[in-house]
Motif scaffolding. Structure first.
Motif, short mmCIF file in Angstrom:
data_model
loop_
_atom_site.label_atom_id
_atom_site.label_comp_id
_atom_site.label_asym_id
_atom_site.label_seq_id
_atom_site.Cartn_x
_atom_site.Cartn_y
_atom_site.Cartn_z
N LYS A 164 0.68 -1.18 -0.03
CA LYS A 164 0.04 0.61 0.02
C LYS A 164 0.62 1.09 0.48
O LYS A 164 0.82 1.88 -0.70
CB LYS A 164 -1.10 -0.11 1.44
N ALA A 165 1.64 0.76 0.94
CA ALA A 165 2.58 2.27 1.07
C ALA A 165 3.36 2.67 -0.67
O ALA A 165 3.40 3.97 -0.89
CB ALA A 165 3.74 2.45 1.97
N GLN A 166 4.11 1.12 -0.97
CA GLN A 166 4.92 1.70 -2.33
C GLN A 166 3.17 1.60 -3.98
O GLN A 166 3.44 3.35 -4.63
CB GLN A 166 4.75 0.48 -3.20
N MET A 167 2.35 1.54 -3.44
CA MET A 167 1.17 2.24 -4.49
C MET A 167 0.93 4.00 -3.91
O MET A 167 0.93 4.61 -5.28
CB MET A 167 -0.17 1.40 -4.33
N PHE A 168 1.13 3.88 -3.04
CA PHE A 168 0.81 5.86 -2.57
C PHE A 168 1.98 6.70 -3.14
O PHE A 168 2.17 7.37 -3.39
CB PHE A 168 0.68 6.03 -1.37
N ASP A 169 3.68 6.20 -3.02
CA ASP A 169 4.60 6.59 -3.32
C ASP A 169 4.63 6.78 -4.71
O ASP A 169 4.36 8.13 -5.53
CB ASP A 169 5.11 5.87 -2.90
N LYS A 170 4.12 5.34 -5.37
CA LYS A 170 3.52 5.95 -7.21
C LYS A 170 2.87 6.82 -7.33
O LYS A 170 2.66 7.91 -8.80
CB LYS A 170 3.95 4.38 -7.52
N PHE A 171 1.97 6.91 -7.08
CA PHE A 171 0.75 7.49 -7.41
C PHE A 171 1.10 9.06 -6.72
O PHE A 171 1.11 10.33 -8.23
CB PHE A 171 -0.87 7.18 -6.08
N MET A 172 1.36 9.50 -5.35
CA MET A 172 2.90 10.70 -5.36
C MET A 172 3.08 11.05 -6.12
O MET A 172 2.84 12.21 -6.93
CB MET A 172 2.82 10.94 -3.88
N ALA A 173 4.00 10.28 -6.79
CA ALA A 173 5.43 10.82 -8.07
C ALA A 173 4.56 11.19 -8.97
O ALA A 173 4.75 11.63 -9.75
CB ALA A 173 6.58 9.41 -7.58
N ASP A 174 3.10 9.89 -9.45
CA ASP A 174 2.99 10.50 -10.99
C ASP A 174 1.97 11.93 -10.79
O ASP A 174 2.04 11.89 -12.09
CB ASP A 174 1.89 8.57 -11.24
#
Length: 181
Positions: A19-29
């Motif tokens: 979930k943290a990886q998904m949130f990190d990717k969302f924020m970067a994208d």
């Protein structure tokens, strides 16, 4: 086997914090900035994201806490240590009325007497939508607080302050001026 080798082996066998990886990717994208991330080595492998939002002209500290469980919490600090023995009954009655509205979030009085708005999102790794964190924070939580933070000082009997005593002066300098000026 040496302790360092055992620790490395345990880390290799742990699944990623999805979930943290998904949130990190969302924020970067989406070029979302303003969060500070901290990983914890607790039993649930919690990841905390820390920031602030403005509601009713007041800066409110925000914590987003996610882990390997199905829960993700958004905690918005509304008043630091503002509940005491003199106002506790009145504040709890008021917050209880707000909480009974059946909304997707609840006000909480912490052990030290602070008031926070807690929003809980429930999703496993497969159904987790990182965008919902920002939707609930910015499109639900902040607009709700824009109204409620106007009323809370009258209930509490004092201005709501989200800074620890002495911290505001250190951050802003005397009389609200930026420190160092």
């Amino acid at each position: 086997m040496a302790l360092e080798e055992l620790k490395a082996q345990v880390e290799q066998n742990r699944k990623p914090r999805v979930k943290a990886q998904m949130f990190d990717k969302f924020m970067a994208d989406h070029q979302v900035t303003g969060f500070v991330k901290q990983e914890y080595d607790d039993e649930f492998r919690t990841v905390g994201y820390y920031s602030s939002v403005t509601a009713n002209g007041q800066s409110c500290k925000v914590q987003v806490l996610m882990n390997d469980a199905i829960y993700t919490y958004i905690k918005i600090l509304c008043g630091y240590r503002v509940v005491n023995t003199e106002n506790e009954d009145k504040v709890l009655q008021y917050l209880n009325r707000l909480n009974n509205r059946g909304l997707a979030f609840k006000f909480v009085v912490t052990a030290e007497g602070s008031i926070e708005l807690d929003i809980c999102l429930i999703a496993d790794e497969v159904h987790f939508d990182p965008q919902m964190i920002l939707v609930m924070l910015l499109q639900v939580g902040v607009p709700y607080l824009d109204d409620e933070l106007k009323r809370l000082p009258a209930v509490v009997g004092t201005e709501l302050d989200v800074n620890e005593p002495g911290r505001r002066e250190a951050e802003e300098g005397p009389a609200g001026a930026p420190a160092g000026n």
